[in-house]
Design an enzyme around this catalytic site. Structure first.
Site, PDB file in Angstrom:
ATOM      1  N   SER A 552       1.822   6.842  55.938  1.00 45.60           N
ATOM      2  CA  SER A 552       1.532   6.324  57.270  1.00 45.60           C
ATOM      3  C   SER A 552       0.700   7.357  58.003  1.00 45.60           C
ATOM      4  O   SER A 552       0.570   8.502  57.571  1.00 45.60           O
ATOM      5  CB  SER A 552       2.816   6.030  58.040  1.00 45.60           C
ATOM      6  OG  SER A 552       3.468   7.225  58.413  1.00 45.60           O
ATOM      7  N   LYS A 553       0.125   6.961  59.122  1.00 50.63           N
ATOM      8  CA  LYS A 553      -0.637   7.893  59.947  1.00 50.63           C
ATOM      9  C   LYS A 553      -0.747   7.318  61.340  1.00 50.63           C
ATOM     10  O   LYS A 553      -0.823   6.098  61.526  1.00 50.63           O
ATOM     11  CB  LYS A 553      -2.042   8.098  59.370  1.00 50.63           C
ATOM     12  CG  LYS A 553      -2.651   9.449  59.711  1.00 50.63           C
ATOM     13  CD  LYS A 553      -1.950  10.553  58.938  1.00 50.63           C
ATOM     14  CE  LYS A 553      -2.636  11.897  59.090  1.00 50.63           C
ATOM     15  NZ  LYS A 553      -1.983  12.936  58.277  1.00 50.63           N
TER      16      LYS A 553
END
Length: 1011
Positions: A552-553
């Protein structure tokens, strides 16, 4: 809160004892000037002093000469209006100094100023928005009680701004909540005891929670309502003027307004509101609740390009802000590529890096040229009626009216009862018939796509600091985003916009702040924001192959004029996402929202560029908001929070350096003889630790401050000093350079280098130094830099005249520094490259094990064995760090050996092998979690005994771990461990019997256990 207060202004009236003497001086001045007939002077002065009802604050602040000039201006305006046969005056008077400023203008009650000086906006920008604990301004504003003359129905509005003089500018934590310590001296003299008590309570509430605190008071014996609003300084912009627009929309006007500042960082605004005579709006007894509710929306986004529609009553505040958010959505996701792009993409060779790079550039050009932000906004402004219809479509799903039918819903919600409600198909048909061309249709179609894919939002939450939307990402075209996202958040605040993307339910990744040096850079960052976020999350997904969490980011793009608001933006981003993760149960503060996702959701945040020092706050805030997952919510926390700081223990560098050492080992190289080029300097996590851990001869370092280069090798002792103190190369002692060495800083111009070259612009030199042909090295380790710093357009600059790479070995510490096509081009030229997703996974491994400890330990255990207090590091913590280091080094070694082996077997570029390994592990992981192997309890335990850190097993035992850790997380541990170990051992093309051979030792352990 809804209380009744006595009918008084809440402040002791200002009494100016020298008023009579001042009047005489004013008369003398006007008679001397002669512009007003002598026989009329006293009449004009008496009217100004006695009939207008101007507060004595004005007369106490201004000189006789200034007041005389104001009377003269008023008289002149009346003469001008008479000659024009007009019954309305236009007066604008102002005086600004460092200590006090006064503004007076003619004001029609209940009407916002759309033109002219717009004093409230100026006061916001010059004084209120920039107030801090060190330098702040308070405001008093009054409406004159009488008209400017007997024949004209015009009143004056006065604003008095004064610089604060706090009792104590730096209060101790114990004094923070004492209004008599943190208050301004003038305020404390003028405020009544009741006002002090009200402000004290509001101030305490502001210090305890995020977002505005709003209290309403009914005035005894009248219909007047007083709003008292508290919020943190510099947490919003143009809020004072935007609040005027809000209550004007409901046909209310103010008699008095105050803004007080406090040295604990709190601002308190007080508005005295009354209904306009002959108002056609609902009674103030109802509309005041809508002002309260919508004040938090205004606080989030005080001004938008659709503000004028709100000010002129064409759209409600909710409709205007909805239109603004949908405009942002359209900027990022309007499908602009069309069928021609799809046909072109299918005709091109997806394995040819040149084709891929060209296709990416066509995509970027199509996006930026077809629908610019300005063009989309022009279209939106043409159709306010469509905005209203689309808002109703949005509100029908997400609006909640918890106050009940006895109180008036917002004006927008009333329309849900009175307007024709259209189905999605009917609305689409309406858009087709209303718009005049395909582009206009596509813009409003994107609004409908936005509505359809919102699963939950805090738009209607009573208190909030930014707007957040949990979106179903299925609308993203597969041709552009081939790997489907699992979850997607859009967050918008007054200082920023941002996204959070993840590829699995259980996923983790850092939150990155993106800054822009100027408008041009901001425009570029804005266009690429979502694609950069997607690419970073995809890299994280590949990088996370060894751990339970997927990739994720999060990204936070600061607005071009808000580059100093990184902390504010981060806190708003986190808090607004928590609004969607935690079920609200505080009426009037955090209430239950409409949730069409309808499943528990946890996000794991980590540090990234610009946020490493903020993650402690995020966990503490999640705890304060009652989140059970607070310990695991953020990673990379400080030791006092039980975190494992990546920079302190060099977690990311430990993985990167294993690849460097692997190359030395395979090539039989001596580290001390290797020359190295490094981007990312001694002030950063990766850069500083790379300097500390290595023993090479570094010839160049590039960081945010400039370029440091010495072909003979940069003095390692001095470099180590900077790394130990986390200082940029601007602090390097240049006397330690050899005659061939130099330093060029970004703000320098016309610098002559030892070789005679003149550097005209230090910033441009820094940005392109890695591409300069004058510097070569054996090893290049990017530890910082913008994504795609090297692509097919400039990659040839990294080759010498013979087509050989200027850097023989490249280990990519910084994410996405090279495009894949550039990596492959360099590998074809003979370079040995290990890409980011393989090399820099040490940080994610550390974070994953930090999360695991947080999930496994109770709050008490965590406090006792993972929290560092007063510099005393618990023994368990020290041992756990060592275990984390071992895991990072082992994972890096396994992948390095596998890539090296697969390259020798297949001769494929290592960058492609890295991706193939990631994909193979991720796919096998998913299969493992759903396979019958997971159902086999003895086998499951045999695998988990190897997968869990031995330290946790020894401390808690396997059964306790399985009881405490969520099953979804344990399942992910099981799958990721088996998948990564199998692929690292047998590669991407194993034999038919490989898996049986791989699993055999686990089954043997089961037999041994039961025998």
């Amino acid at each position: 809160m809804n209380s009744i207060v006595r009918n008084s202004c809440g402040y002791a009236p200002t009494v100016f004892d020298g008023k009579a003497d001042q009047m005489l001086k004013v008369c003398e001045y006007l008679e001397e000037k002669g512009f007003i007939p002598k026989e009329l002077v006293r009449n004009e002065v008496n009217w100004f002093y006695g009939n207008l009802g101007i507060d004595d604050t004005y007369f106490s602040l201004e000189s006789a000469e200034t007041i005389a000039n104001h009377i003269l201006a008023l008289y002149g305006a009346k003469i001008f209006a008479f000659t024009k046969n007009e019954n309305v005056l236009d007066i604008n008077l102002e005086r600004e100094t460092e200590e006090t400023s006064v503004y007076i203008h003619t004001s029609c009650p209940g009407v916002s100023q759309l033109h002219g000086p717009q004093y409230e906006r100026r006061i916001d920008e010059k004084f209120l928005d920039v107030s801090t604990t060190k330098k702040a301004y308070r405001l008093e504003s009054y409406r004159s009680q009488g008209n400017v003359s007997s024949g004209m129905d015009t009143q004056l509005r006065c604003y008095f701004v004064t610089k604060c003089n706090f009792v104590k500018t730096d209060p101790t934590p114990e004094e923070q909540t004492d209004i008599k310590v943190v208050g301004d001296k003038t305020f404390l003299e003028k405020a009544t005891d009741n006002t002090l008590e009200i402000y004290q309570n509001v101030m305490k509430a502001v210090l305890q929670r995020t977002g505005p605190v709003i209290e309403m008071f009914e005035v005894e014996g009248s219909r007047e309502r007083r709003l008292v609003i508290g919020y943190r300084q510099r947490s919003t912009q143009s809020f004072f003027s935007a609040m005027s627009d809000l209550y004007h929309f409901y046909e209310l006007y103010s008699t008095r307004k105050y803004v007080e500042q406090f040295s604990n960082g709190v601002t308190v605004m007080s508005l005295y509101l009354n209904p306009l005579p002959n108002s056609k709006s609902a009674p103030i007894e109802h509309t005041i609740h809508q002002v309260i509710k919508e004040a938090s929306l205004i606080y989030c986004l005080p001004t938008t390009p659709l503000q004028s529609f709100f000010q002129t009553n064409q759209l409600s505040v909710q409709e205007a802000i909805y239109g603004y958010i949908a405009w942002l959505f359209a900027q990022h996701f309007l499908n602009r590529l069309g069928s021609e792009y799809t046909s072109l993409a299918s005709a091109m060779d997806s394995n040819d890096p040149v084709h891929i790079e060209v296709l990416n550039k066509i995509k970027k050009r199509l996006r930026s040229d077809t629908f610019t932000r300005e063009y989309i906004l022009e279209i939106i402004k043409m159709y306010p009626d469509l905005i209203r219809l689309l808002y109703i479509n949005f509100a029908l799903t997400h609006y909640v009216n918890p106050r009940g039918a006895a109180l008036e819903p917002t004006l927008s919600y009333q329309r849900l009862q009175t307007d024709v409600v259209l189905s999605d198909d009917e609305l689409l048909d309406k858009i087709k018939k209303t718009t005049s061309n395909t582009h206009e249709f596509m813009v409003f179609e994107s609004f409908l796509i936005f509505n359809k894919h919102i699963l939950k939002t805090n738009f209607y939450q009573p208190t909030k600091v930014a707007l957040s939307f949990r979106l179903d990402p299925s609308f993203l075209p597969a041709i552009e985003y081939p790997t489907r996202l699992f979850g997607m958040f859009l967050v918008v605040g007054s200082e920023f916009r941002g996204f959070h993307l993840r590829f699995r339910d259980v996923a983790r990744g850092g939150i990155r702040i993106i800054r822009s040096r100027n408008k041009e850079t901001y425009s570029i960052n804005l266009r690429s924001l979502f694609d950069e976020n997607y690419a970073l999350a995809a890299t994280q997904q590949r990088k996370n192959k060894d751990i339970p969490e997927g990739g994720s980011k999060g990204t936070i793009l600061l607005d071009v004029n808000q580059q100093d608001k990184d902390r504010v933006a981060f806190e708003k981003y986190v808090d607004s996402i928590l609004d969607l993760l935690i079920v609200g149960n505080s009426p009037g503060i955090k209430e239950k929202i409409v949730d069409n996702y309808n499943k528990p959701e946890i996000l794991f945040f980590g540090p990234d560029e610009g946020t490493a020092t903020f993650v402690d706050w995020a966990s503490a805030h999640a705890r304060a908001r009652g989140a059970q997952f607070w310990k695991a919510f953020t990673t990379g926390k400080s030791q006092s929070m039980g975190g494992i700081p990546h920079d302190l223990y060099g977690m990311t560098t430990r993985s990167v350096h294993q690849y460097v050492l692997g190359i030395y080992r395979k090539r039989g190289l001596k580290e001390a003889k290797i020359t190295k080029f490094q981007t990312g300097g001694p002030d950063g996590d990766l850069g500083s630790n790379e300097i500390k851990i290595s023993k090479d001869r570094t010839v160049a370092v590039v960081d945010g401050s400039g370029v440091l280069c010495d072909p003979e090798g940069i003095d390692r002792v001095e470099l180590r000093r900077l790394a130990d103190n986390r200082l940029m190369i601007s602090h390097f002692d240049t006397s330690k350079l050899t005659p061939k060495g130099f330093r060029v800083l970004v703000d320098q111009q016309s610098v002559k280098l030892p070789n005679g070259q003149v550097v005209e612009d230090g910033l441009m030199f820094r940005n392109n130094f890695h591409l300069t042909t004058s510097v070569s090295a054996d090893l290049f380790v990017p530890c910082g830099g913008r994504p795609e710093s090297v692509d097919l357009n400039n990659v040839n600059a990294l080759l010498d005249l013979n087509g050989k790479p200027r850097f023989k070995y490249i280990v990519e510490g910084a994410n996405l520094f090279f495009t894949q096509e550039a990596r492959i081009r360099l590998e074809q030229a003979g370079a040995i490259i290990f890409k980011d997703a393989s090399a820099n996974k040490g940080g994610v491994t550390s974070s994953s094990l930090e999360v695991l400890a947080a999930l496994a330990l109770t709050d008490d255990e965590f406090e006792k064995i993972m929290v560092v207090k007063d510099g005393v590091i618990p023994q368990f913590y020290q041992e756990y760090i060592k275990e984390v280091h071992r895991v990072i080094e082992k994972n890096a070694e396994l992948e390095f050996e596998c890539i090296w082996r697969e390259h020798r077997r297949t001769n494929k570029p290592r960058s492609i092998i890295s991706d193939e390994l990631s994909l193979a592990i991720v796919e096998l992981n998913e299969n493992m979690q759903q396979s019958i192997l997971w159902q086999n309890a003895p086998l499951r335990k045999a695998v988990l005994r190897e997968a869990f850190p031995q330290l946790l097993l020894d401390r808690l035992g396997l059964d306790t771990l399985l009881e405490r850790i969520p099953e979804s997380y344990v399942r992910a541990i099981f799958g990721s461990y088996l998948a990564s170990r199998f692929v690292y051992k047998y590669g991407t093309q194993p034999s038919q019997f490989a898996f049986f051979e791989f699993m055999n030792p686990f089954f043997a352990k089961i037999d041994d256990h039961y025998s």
